[in-house]
Design a protein around this motif. Structure first.
Motif, PDB file in Angstrom:
ATOM      1  N   SER A   1       0.828  -1.203   0.000  1.00 16.99           N
ATOM      2  CA  SER A   1       0.000   0.000   0.000  1.00 16.99           C
ATOM      3  C   SER A   1       0.867   1.260   0.000  1.00 16.99           C
ATOM      4  O   SER A   1       0.589   2.220  -0.724  1.00 16.99           O
ATOM      5  N   ALA A   2       1.922   1.248   0.800  1.00 19.06           N
ATOM      6  CA  ALA A   2       2.829   2.401   0.851  1.00 19.06           C
ATOM      7  C   ALA A   2       3.512   2.600  -0.501  1.00 19.06           C
ATOM      8  O   ALA A   2       3.661   3.740  -0.975  1.00 19.06           O
ATOM      9  N   GLY A   3       3.920   1.515  -1.141  1.00 20.88           N
ATOM     10  CA  GLY A   3       4.536   1.600  -2.461  1.00 20.88           C
ATOM     11  C   GLY A   3       3.568   2.138  -3.497  1.00 20.88           C
ATOM     12  O   GLY A   3       3.937   2.958  -4.358  1.00 20.88           O
ATOM     13  N   LEU A   4       2.327   1.682  -3.442  1.00 23.29           N
ATOM     14  CA  LEU A   4       1.299   2.152  -4.357  1.00 23.29           C
ATOM     15  C   LEU A   4       1.067   3.648  -4.168  1.00 23.29           C
ATOM     16  O   LEU A   4       1.026   4.403  -5.133  1.00 23.29           O
ATOM     17  N   ARG A   5       0.924   4.061  -2.916  1.00 27.38           N
ATOM     18  CA  ARG A   5       0.677   5.475  -2.631  1.00 27.38           C
ATOM     19  C   ARG A   5       1.837   6.336  -3.123  1.00 27.38           C
ATOM     20  O   ARG A   5       1.643   7.387  -3.713  1.00 27.38           O
ATOM     21  N   ALA A   6       3.070   5.870  -2.913  1.00 28.35           N
ATOM     22  CA  ALA A   6       4.242   6.617  -3.366  1.00 28.35           C
ATOM     23  C   ALA A   6       4.241   6.731  -4.893  1.00 28.35           C
ATOM     24  O   ALA A   6       4.546   7.805  -5.439  1.00 28.35           O
TER      25      ALA A   6
ATOM     26  N   VAL B   1       1.677   6.659  -6.920  1.00 24.37           N
ATOM     27  CA  VAL B   1       0.611   7.579  -7.329  1.00 24.37           C
ATOM     28  C   VAL B   1       1.031   9.017  -7.051  1.00 24.37           C
ATOM     29  O   VAL B   1       0.904   9.893  -7.912  1.00 24.37           O
ATOM     30  N   ASP B   2       1.552   9.261  -5.866  1.00 28.72           N
ATOM     31  CA  ASP B   2       1.939  10.623  -5.484  1.00 28.72           C
ATOM     32  C   ASP B   2       3.076  11.169  -6.345  1.00 28.72           C
ATOM     33  O   ASP B   2       3.158  12.377  -6.567  1.00 28.72           O
ATOM     34  N   ASN B   3       3.952  10.286  -6.820  1.00 28.48           N
ATOM     35  CA  ASN B   3       5.073  10.714  -7.662  1.00 28.48           C
ATOM     36  C   ASN B   3       4.729  10.729  -9.143  1.00 28.48           C
ATOM     37  O   ASN B   3       5.602  10.989  -9.975  1.00 28.48           O
TER      38      ASN B   3
END
Length: 132
Positions: A19-24, A26-28
């Motif tokens: 989830s943290a990797g996915l969020r990163a 998306v945010d980048n």
């Protein structure tokens, strides 16, 4: 204190990392999805979160008072099961609740990736109008 839920807790930790990797990503701006497909994926994660919600509701009923009998061994068994279910952060309830939250965060990340695509498309359309 261990509750015998170490494998499930490890799975929740792995899911949190994804989830943290996915969020990163998306945010980048590394993950930009078509809105329709992003919504379909987000819906899968929301459905999984709903399934976990049902399991959490049933897990509460795993230990019923006096279900193991009104004797010393029965009370010990009941307490052991209650510990496995309710132990903070490492019990079944805590782990399932955490996984449910992660699933909902992943659904939001996918929807955010679609918003990024829409914003990019809108920017391109706006730029195109200026050129013509």
């Amino acid at each position: 204190m261990t509750t015998g839920m170490e494998g499930l807790a490890a799975g929740a930790n792995a899911l949190a990392g994804q989830s943290a990797g996915l969020r990163a990503a998306v945010d980048n701006g590394q993950l930009v999805m078509d809105p329709e497909r992003a919504e379909a994926v987000a819906k899968v994660y929301e459905d999984k979160a709903d399934d976990l919600d049902k399991i959490v509701g049933r897990a509460d009923r795993l230990v019923i008072n006096d279900s193991f009998g009104d004797c010393f061994i029965g009370r010990q068994l009941e307490e052991k099961f209650r510990e496995k279910i309710n132990a903070r952060d490492v019990g079944l309830m805590g782990i399932l609740t955490r996984m449910q939250k992660i699933m909902l965060e992943m659904a939001a990340a996918y929807r955010d990736s679609a918003r990024d695509m829409k914003n990019i498309d809108d920017d391109h359309a706006s730029n195109q109008k200026r050129i013509v």
